[in-house]
Motif scaffolding. Structure first.
Motif, PDB file in Angstrom:
ATOM      1  N   ASN A   5       0.835  -1.192   0.000  1.00 54.52           N
ATOM      2  CA  ASN A   5       0.000   0.000   0.000  1.00 54.52           C
ATOM      3  C   ASN A   5       0.873   1.246   0.000  1.00 54.52           C
ATOM      4  OD1 ASN A   5      -2.076   1.827   0.365  1.00 54.52           O
ATOM      5  ND2 ASN A   5      -2.109   1.548   2.570  1.00 54.52           N
ATOM      6  N   LEU A   6       1.028   1.872  -1.147  1.00 55.24           N
ATOM      7  CA  LEU A   6       1.831   3.087  -1.248  1.00 55.24           C
ATOM      8  C   LEU A   6       1.052   4.247  -0.654  1.00 55.24           C
ATOM      9  CD1 LEU A   6       4.488   4.213  -2.311  1.00 55.24           C
ATOM     10  CD2 LEU A   6       3.302   4.786  -4.419  1.00 55.24           C
ATOM     11  N   VAL A   7       1.626   4.888   0.343  1.00 54.82           N
ATOM     12  CA  VAL A   7       0.936   5.969   1.039  1.00 54.82           C
ATOM     13  C   VAL A   7       1.125   7.284   0.313  1.00 54.82           C
ATOM     14  CG1 VAL A   7       0.809   7.277   3.186  1.00 54.82           C
ATOM     15  CG2 VAL A   7       1.132   4.822   3.251  1.00 54.82           C
ATOM     16  N   ASP A   8       2.358   7.652   0.040  1.00 51.77           N
ATOM     17  CA  ASP A   8       2.602   8.964  -0.533  1.00 51.77           C
ATOM     18  C   ASP A   8       3.963   9.000  -1.223  1.00 51.77           C
ATOM     19  OD1 ASP A   8       1.908  11.565  -1.091  1.00 51.77           O
ATOM     20  OD2 ASP A   8       1.719  12.172   0.988  1.00 51.77           O
ATOM     21  N   ALA A   9       4.064   9.744  -2.288  1.00 47.75           N
ATOM     22  CA  ALA A   9       5.343   9.997  -2.944  1.00 47.75           C
ATOM     23  C   ALA A   9       5.305  11.439  -3.430  1.00 47.75           C
ATOM     24  CB  ALA A   9       5.555   9.047  -4.111  1.00 47.75           C
ATOM     25  N   ILE A  10       6.154  12.263  -2.884  1.00 50.38           N
ATOM     26  CA  ILE A  10       6.123  13.691  -3.197  1.00 50.38           C
ATOM     27  C   ILE A  10       7.451  14.082  -3.831  1.00 50.38           C
ATOM     28  CG2 ILE A  10       5.825  16.001  -2.232  1.00 50.38           C
ATOM     29  CD1 ILE A  10       4.388  14.648   0.138  1.00 50.38           C
ATOM     30  N   ASN A  11       7.399  14.646  -5.017  1.00 55.93           N
ATOM     31  CA  ASN A  11       8.590  15.127  -5.715  1.00 55.93           C
ATOM     32  C   ASN A  11       9.677  14.059  -5.857  1.00 55.93           C
ATOM     33  OD1 ASN A  11       7.481  17.708  -5.974  1.00 55.93           O
ATOM     34  ND2 ASN A  11       8.278  18.317  -3.994  1.00 55.93           N
ATOM     35  N   ARG A  12       9.295  12.815  -5.737  1.00 60.70           N
ATOM     36  CA  ARG A  12      10.207  11.696  -5.924  1.00 60.70           C
ATOM     37  C   ARG A  12      11.448  11.786  -5.043  1.00 60.70           C
ATOM     38  NH1 ARG A  12       9.003   8.323  -9.797  1.00 60.70           N
ATOM     39  NH2 ARG A  12      11.159   7.707 -10.042  1.00 60.70           N
ATOM     40  N   GLN A  13      11.360  12.416  -3.878  1.00 57.85           N
ATOM     41  CA  GLN A  13      12.482  12.477  -2.942  1.00 57.85           C
ATOM     42  C   GLN A  13      12.409  11.366  -1.896  1.00 57.85           C
ATOM     43  OE1 GLN A  13      15.094  14.791  -3.159  1.00 57.85           O
ATOM     44  NE2 GLN A  13      14.102  15.106  -5.124  1.00 57.85           N
ATOM     45  N   MET A  14      11.176  10.885  -1.634  1.00 53.81           N
ATOM     46  CA  MET A  14      10.973   9.874  -0.606  1.00 53.81           C
ATOM     47  C   MET A  14       9.653   9.176  -0.883  1.00 53.81           C
ATOM     48  SD  MET A  14      10.515  10.583   3.495  1.00 53.81           S
ATOM     49  CE  MET A  14       9.029  11.567   3.327  1.00 53.81           C
ATOM     50  N   PRO A  27      14.188   6.310   0.442  1.00 49.63           N
ATOM     51  CA  PRO A  27      14.689   7.643   0.126  1.00 49.63           C
ATOM     52  C   PRO A  27      15.260   7.651  -1.290  1.00 49.63           C
ATOM     53  CG  PRO A  27      16.312   6.492   1.449  1.00 49.63           C
ATOM     54  CD  PRO A  27      15.132   5.559   1.270  1.00 49.63           C
ATOM     55  N   VAL A  28      14.698   8.467  -2.156  1.00 43.82           N
ATOM     56  CA  VAL A  28      15.208   8.546  -3.523  1.00 43.82           C
ATOM     57  C   VAL A  28      16.567   9.228  -3.504  1.00 43.82           C
ATOM     58  CG1 VAL A  28      14.751   9.461  -5.828  1.00 43.82           C
ATOM     59  CG2 VAL A  28      12.891   8.503  -4.470  1.00 43.82           C
ATOM     60  N   THR A  29      16.736  10.193  -2.596  1.00 44.07           N
ATOM     61  CA  THR A  29      18.036  10.805  -2.332  1.00 44.07           C
ATOM     62  C   THR A  29      18.333  10.608  -0.850  1.00 44.07           C
ATOM     63  OG1 THR A  29      17.032  12.959  -1.884  1.00 44.07           O
ATOM     64  CG2 THR A  29      17.767  12.558  -4.130  1.00 44.07           C
ATOM     65  N   ALA A  30      19.589  10.449  -0.484  1.00 44.33           N
ATOM     66  CA  ALA A  30      19.976  10.283   0.924  1.00 44.33           C
ATOM     67  C   ALA A  30      19.501  11.499   1.708  1.00 44.33           C
ATOM     68  CB  ALA A  30      21.487  10.121   1.039  1.00 44.33           C
ATOM     69  N   GLN A  31      18.881  11.252   2.865  1.00 41.76           N
ATOM     70  CA  GLN A  31      18.342  12.364   3.636  1.00 41.76           C
ATOM     71  C   GLN A  31      18.007  11.953   5.064  1.00 41.76           C
ATOM     72  OE1 GLN A  31      14.136  13.388   2.484  1.00 41.76           O
ATOM     73  NE2 GLN A  31      14.574  11.892   0.869  1.00 41.76           N
ATOM     74  N   GLN A  32      17.877  12.959   5.915  1.00 41.58           N
ATOM     75  CA  GLN A  32      17.425  12.754   7.285  1.00 41.58           C
ATOM     76  C   GLN A  32      15.910  12.587   7.260  1.00 41.58           C
ATOM     77  OE1 GLN A  32      19.700  12.704   9.816  1.00 41.58           O
ATOM     78  NE2 GLN A  32      18.139  12.119  11.306  1.00 41.58           N
ATOM     79  N   VAL A  33      15.410  11.524   7.894  1.00 44.97           N
ATOM     80  CA  VAL A  33      13.973  11.266   7.941  1.00 44.97           C
ATOM     81  C   VAL A  33      13.569  11.079   9.397  1.00 44.97           C
ATOM     82  CG1 VAL A  33      12.130   9.681   7.256  1.00 44.97           C
ATOM     83  CG2 VAL A  33      13.971  10.199   5.653  1.00 44.97           C
ATOM     84  N   SER A  34      12.518  11.801   9.806  1.00 40.63           N
ATOM     85  CA  SER A  34      12.010  11.715  11.172  1.00 40.63           C
ATOM     86  C   SER A  34      10.581  11.213  11.150  1.00 40.63           C
ATOM     87  CB  SER A  34      12.049  13.090  11.845  1.00 40.63           C
ATOM     88  OG  SER A  34      13.371  13.579  11.879  1.00 40.63           O
ATOM     89  N   ILE A  35      10.211  10.438  12.164  1.00 41.11           N
ATOM     90  CA  ILE A  35       8.852   9.919  12.289  1.00 41.11           C
ATOM     91  C   ILE A  35       8.257  10.446  13.587  1.00 41.11           C
ATOM     92  CG2 ILE A  35       7.404   7.857  12.481  1.00 41.11           C
ATOM     93  CD1 ILE A  35       9.519   6.356  10.881  1.00 41.11           C
ATOM     94  N   GLY A  65      10.687  14.074   5.701  1.00 41.09           N
ATOM     95  CA  GLY A  65      12.005  14.081   5.066  1.00 41.09           C
ATOM     96  C   GLY A  65      12.525  15.507   5.035  1.00 41.09           C
ATOM     97  N   GLU A  66      13.633  15.710   4.351  1.00 39.11           N
ATOM     98  CA  GLU A  66      14.232  17.049   4.309  1.00 39.11           C
ATOM     99  C   GLU A  66      13.416  18.025   3.463  1.00 39.11           C
ATOM    100  OE1 GLU A  66      18.330  16.531   3.215  1.00 39.11           O
ATOM    101  OE2 GLU A  66      18.803  15.534   5.107  1.00 39.11           O
ATOM    102  N   LYS A  67      12.653  17.509   2.472  1.00 39.10           N
ATOM    103  CA  LYS A  67      11.904  18.399   1.586  1.00 39.10           C
ATOM    104  C   LYS A  67      10.425  18.074   1.496  1.00 39.10           C
ATOM    105  CE  LYS A  67      15.779  19.537  -1.369  1.00 39.10           C
ATOM    106  NZ  LYS A  67      16.307  19.586  -2.731  1.00 39.10           N
ATOM    107  N   GLU A  68       9.981  17.013   2.162  1.00 35.56           N
ATOM    108  CA  GLU A  68       8.584  16.625   2.046  1.00 35.56           C
ATOM    109  C   GLU A  68       8.140  15.824   3.256  1.00 35.56           C
ATOM    110  OE1 GLU A  68      10.844  15.395  -0.467  1.00 35.56           O
ATOM    111  OE2 GLU A  68      11.276  13.806   0.935  1.00 35.56           O
ATOM    112  N   GLN A  69       6.830  15.628   3.324  1.00 35.72           N
ATOM    113  CA  GLN A  69       6.236  14.867   4.414  1.00 35.72           C
ATOM    114  C   GLN A  69       5.210  13.900   3.844  1.00 35.72           C
ATOM    115  OE1 GLN A  69       4.558  17.908   6.905  1.00 35.72           O
ATOM    116  NE2 GLN A  69       6.472  18.217   7.997  1.00 35.72           N
TER     117      GLN A  69
END
Length: 75
Positions: A5-14, A27-35, A65-69
């Motif tokens: 079940n794909l929840v969300d994909a925004i700007n292909r960053q995560m 992560p499409v690009t390496a990044q800090q991810v917080s939950i 993520g760094e650029k999206e949620q």
């Protein structure tokens, strides 16, 4: 396609998908991810360079993520 079940994909960053008892994050690009949980409490924060699956109790979560949620409901 992971067949999950794909929840969300925004700007292909995560990309975030739900699994039984947790979430998967690609992560499409390496990044800090917080939950965060629904109360806004930080559950975990990790620097991701590859796909991970994180076990979580049932609830509603914000994956930031760094650029999206994305939001995910874990059952």
């Amino acid at each position: 396609d992971k067949g999950l079940n794909l929840v969300d994909a925004i700007n292909r960053q995560m990309m975030v998908y739900t699994i039984e008892g947790g979430v998967g994050i690609i992560p499409v690009t390496a990044q800090q991810v917080s939950i965060y949980n629904a109360a806004g409490q930080l559950i975990t924060s990790q620097y991701l360079t590859e796909e991970v699956q994180i076990p979580l109790p049932a609830g509603i979560y914000l994956i930031s993520g760094e650029k999206e949620q994305a939001k995910a409901i874990v059952r």
